[in-house]
Write an enzyme that holds these catalytic residues in place. Structure first.
Site, PDB file in Angstrom:
ATOM      1  N   ASP A   1      72.299  35.891  19.979  1.00 47.46           N
ATOM      2  CA  ASP A   1      72.070  35.212  21.285  1.00 47.46           C
ATOM      3  C   ASP A   1      73.456  34.214  21.738  1.00 47.46           C
ATOM      4  O   ASP A   1      74.296  34.377  21.022  1.00 47.46           O
ATOM      5  CB  ASP A   1      70.945  34.059  20.750  1.00 47.46           C
ATOM      6  CG  ASP A   1      70.160  33.448  22.084  1.00 47.46           C
ATOM      7  OD1 ASP A   1      70.805  33.954  23.315  1.00 47.46           O
ATOM      8  OD2 ASP A   1      69.093  32.851  22.071  1.00 47.46           O
TER       9      ASP A   1
HETATM   10  C1  BGC Z   1      68.693  32.689  25.731  1.00 45.94           C
HETATM   11  C2  BGC Z   1      68.489  33.786  25.637  1.00 45.94           C
HETATM   12  C3  BGC Z   1      69.485  34.632  26.623  1.00 45.94           C
HETATM   13  C4  BGC Z   1      70.841  34.162  26.602  1.00 45.94           C
HETATM   14  C5  BGC Z   1      71.567  34.682  28.049  1.00 45.94           C
HETATM   15  C6  BGC Z   1      70.420  32.086  25.664  1.00 45.94           C
HETATM   16  O1  BGC Z   1      70.448  30.849  25.975  1.00 45.94           O
HETATM   17  O2  BGC Z   1      68.250  31.942  24.148  1.00 45.94           O
HETATM   18  O3  BGC Z   1      67.230  34.147  25.623  1.00 45.94           O
HETATM   19  O4  BGC Z   1      69.093  35.933  26.870  1.00 45.94           O
HETATM   20  O5  BGC Z   1      70.892  32.858  26.795  1.00 45.94           O
HETATM   21  O6  BGC Z   1      71.237  34.125  29.167  1.00 45.94           O
END
Ligand code: BGC
Length: 738
Positions: A289
């Site tokens: 993530d």
């Molecule tokens: C989120 C993810 C997301 C990523 C990219 C993160 O803050 O938890 O679900 O895919 O950002 O935007």
């Protein structure tokens, strides 16, 4: 058109760019001769397996090229842009390709319920019903359509990888991302997310399942340690992923921000290597993530393959660690091989994306249809619904924005409606107007609107109307949890006052999770529309007027009160917690607080069953405009068990019943009273009966035995119960299994 006097200056600028970033520029400018050469490479033969093709490419790669594959290159708005930022497509990040070998850039976009960030890129995306709403369809075919639409729209916008389907189990219904997930049951959630991913990838994008694992609340998500016993972990949160990975075969799994039992998920060997890669034989890559990577050597050894969105730990530091022998080359090879394999397996090498115009009308149609499958009719006293357009003379439409739009869920899931860019955590209302949709259904009726800002004025309108349609909402977003499950902004009081003025009030909920309903006995009807997507109002109107018979059922329990939850008080970071940035950057980061999921196996309905707590609306519940009867249950042993029964439409309208099968395990198994083990959505004309036969997967009857680290059937007597909700199971039979 370009201005001719500026041309020489532009050419000079391009020449300078080529001098400064020759290799980067080469990423997307290939000459014909070079393209021909690439086509002749052996790994460009689509008849070979993705494994063979990936292996061949891997052998050609330099150390730098391998390292380039295992990290991102920034995300717009995330720190200072890197020099190669221009290669991005405006999404959440990208991974460099290997142009000399024909390996494309991986362009990633969030796409929970539609493609994100359209507005700032001057594009358009369809918003589908929220993921939780889509789970209320209990329909693998609907999940497939959901994924296929997102896959098509990603490609049209130049992306070849999605970030989402999310499938974190609803342990904590106040979790701000509940709307992005598929509810509280691992078998239902895993089956649906798997079908979504399968069909999304069939469009030739790399699929992704997230957030692995036990990222079940947003409060302190970057520094919380989720403490959970191994058996509970495997039978609940991880089972949803196991099923999703098995059905969808995603190219990527996104590890989550939080820690699980002491180690951050993105450097958790048990999660990434022991379970995901070794036991489940996952062949894709693990992507962190955004900012969820915490180390180089530990994360690489644990099984993280790709750091996003930057190269804090998997750029130079990884290269140096390989050169110093701290990270074996074979380990880096495994990361790179998995990424290459996902590119071949998804088809993005053989079928590169080509930008095109999104099919707006087709998207509207799909969004409306999927929402019609997702709306749950929770209450319908005296058959107040469907509304009779020939009889109703006046309708009051009450509620914030009910004249103009319907709500959507925020954070990285946010899909943009037509219009300007919305900012992180703004409340975004899609221009799908309940007022207009209802007025179109009942041209003979007087349809009037009141925003509900002044409950007295709303009540006055309610009083003089035949019927009241009261639109209420609860907004949710990534990055925050709800403090309660009550409707915000005094909407409970609004419902009370309006219902007191006119008991023929039908409440339409736009919510991301369960809400409490202190007024439920005072209103005539309740419809759960979730966040309904681009064409929500039309779908709601179709249900209200009976053009569509509701069929959806709750994928999560609606409790009576937060006091009934396993953790009545939300666990939040203690004073002095390090904070997100410190934890993301330090390299020595440790979780600062923990949530102890000591309710273990008792998630959702399993908790309320085991604790004998009555609920507002149970898991699996949903009404229809017709009625169904169940009979003739037979249960036979086999590989697991085979369950057959008959469902009859005993009413006067055609409909679709979601018939559910639950099992109770022998007492010695030590399980909650029952678990969902199968279901079937049965379409029935009035008076029609159908025979349903379901084979129940032996794993769904098993428990996870920690000692042998395997799934086991407990010998003894199993109960099988069949019916229309987890609390309405008219048929039951016992079966002994050895
Ligand atoms: C989120 C993810 C997301 C990523 C990219 C993160 O803050 O938890 O679900 O895919 O950002 O935007």
């Amino acid at each position: 058109m370009s201005n001719p006097t500026r041309l020489p200056a532009m050419m000079l600028a391009i020449a300078l760019m080529l001098v400064s970033f020759p290799s980067a520029f080469a990423q997307h400018r290939l000459h014909n001769a070079e393209e021909e050469k690439i086509k002749s490479y052996p790994w460009m033969n689509p008849k070979l397996s993705p494994d063979e093709r990936a292996e061949m490419v891997l052998k050609e790669l330099t150390l730098d090229e391998k390292v380039d594959l295992v990290h991102g290159n920034g995300m717009p708005g995330w720190g200072k842009p890197r020099p190669n930022a221009y290669l991005g497509n405006g999404g959440a990040g990208f991974v460099l390709g290997v142009p000399r070998l024909g390996i494309p850039i991986i362009q990633m976009s969030d796409a929970a319920y539609g493609v994100r960030s359209s507005a700032e890129n001057g594009r358009y995306s369809t918003a589908l019903p929220s993921n939780l709403g889509s789970a209320a369809s209990w329909d693998p075919q609907a999940a497939c359509e959901y994924g296929a639409l997102i896959g098509r729209e990603l490609r049209a916008q130049g992306y070849n990888m999605t970030l989402g389907g999310g499938v974190n189990i609803t342990r904590e219904p106040r979790n701000g991302r509940t709307f992005e997930y598929m509810g509280e049951d691992p078998i239902l959630a895993g089956t649906l997310v798997g079908n979504r991913i399968k069909c999304e990838q069939a469009q030739h994008v790399i699929g992704d399942i997230k957030h692995y694992a036990v990222n079940d609340q947003e409060s302190g998500r970057n520094e919380v340690d989720s403490i959970i016993g191994k058996r509970a972990l495997r039978e609940t949160d991880l089972l949803a992923f196991e099923i999703g990975v098995g059905i969808g075969n995603p190219g990527a799994v996104m590890c989550s921000y939080n820690a699980v039992n002491g180690d951050f998920a993105c450097e958790n060997k048990y999660l990434l290597s022991d379970v995901l890669k070794n036991e489940w034989k996952f062949k894709g890559f693990v992507v962190s993530d955004w900012g969820g990577t915490h180390s180089t050597v530990k994360a690489s050894a644990a099984g993280l393959d790709n750091e996003e969105p930057m190269d804090e730990f998997f750029g130079d530091k990884l290269k140096q660690a390989v050169q110093a022998g701290q990270v074996p080359m074979a380990e880096l090879d495994d990361h790179a091989r998995r990424i290459l394999r996902a590119e071949f397996a998804s088809g993005i090498v053989d079928d590169p994306t080509q930008k095109s115009v999104v099919d707006v009308e087709g998207g509207f149609d799909t969004a409306r249809r999927l929402e019609e499958h997702s709306i749950v009719l929770l209450k319908n006293a005296n058959n107040v619904l469907p509304l009779d357009r020939a009889k109703v003379r006046s309708i009051a439409i009450i509620g914030s924005h009910a004249d103009s739009g319907m709500l959507s869920g925020g954070g990285s899931a946010q899909v943009d409606p037509p219009g300007p860019v919305h900012h992180w955590q703004e409340h975004v209302w899609f221009p799908t107007s309940p007022l207009k949709a209802v007025a179109a259904k009942a041209p003979g009726a007087k349809v009037q609107f009141d925003s509900g800002a002044d409950p007295a004025s709303a009540a006055a309108l309610a009083k003089k109307s035949d019927i009241v349609l009261l639109f209420v909402h609860q907004w949710q977003s990534e990055g925050m949890d709800l403090t309660s499950l009550s409707l915000p902004d005094n909407q409970d009081a609004l419902v009370e006052q309006v219902a007191a003025a006119n008991p023929r009030t039908i409440v339409v909920l736009q919510t991301g999770t369960a809400v409490t309903m202190p007024w439920v006995d005072k209103v005539a009807g309740v419809l759960e529309a979730w966040y309904p997507g681009s064409k929500g109002a039309d779908a709601v109107a179709n249900i209200l007027f009976g053009d569509v018979n509701p069929s959806a059922k709750l994928p999560m329990t609606f409790p009576r009160s937060v006091d009934d939850l396993p953790h009545p008080k939300l666990v939040t970071p203690p004073p002095g917690a390090q904070g997100r940035m410190a934890v993301m950057r330090s390299g020595e980061a440790k979780p600062t607080f923990s949530v102890n999921y000591d309710e273990g196996l008792k998630v959702g309905y399993k908790w309320y069953d085991a604790e004998n707590k009555s609920v507002l609306f149970p898991f699996g519940y949903g009404l229809s405009y017709t009625s169904y009867g169940y009979s003739g249950l037979k249960v036979m042993p086999g590989n697991g068990a085979t369950v057959s029964f008959e469902v009859k439409n005993t009413g006067s309208r055609a409909g679709a019943e979601i018939a559910q099968v639950y099992a109770s395990l022998p007492a010695s198994a030590g399980e909650p009273p029952k678990r969902l083990v199968g279901w079937s959505k049965v379409e029935l004309k009035p008076g029609e009966s159908k025979q349903v036969e379901l084979s129940i997967d032996p794993k769904y009857l098993s428990i996870f035995d920690e000692t042998s680290n395997s799934w086991k059937l407990t010998p003894g007597t199993y109960g099988f119960m069949v019916g229309g909700s987890s609390q309405n199971l008219p048929l039951s039979k016992k079966l002994d299994l050895k």
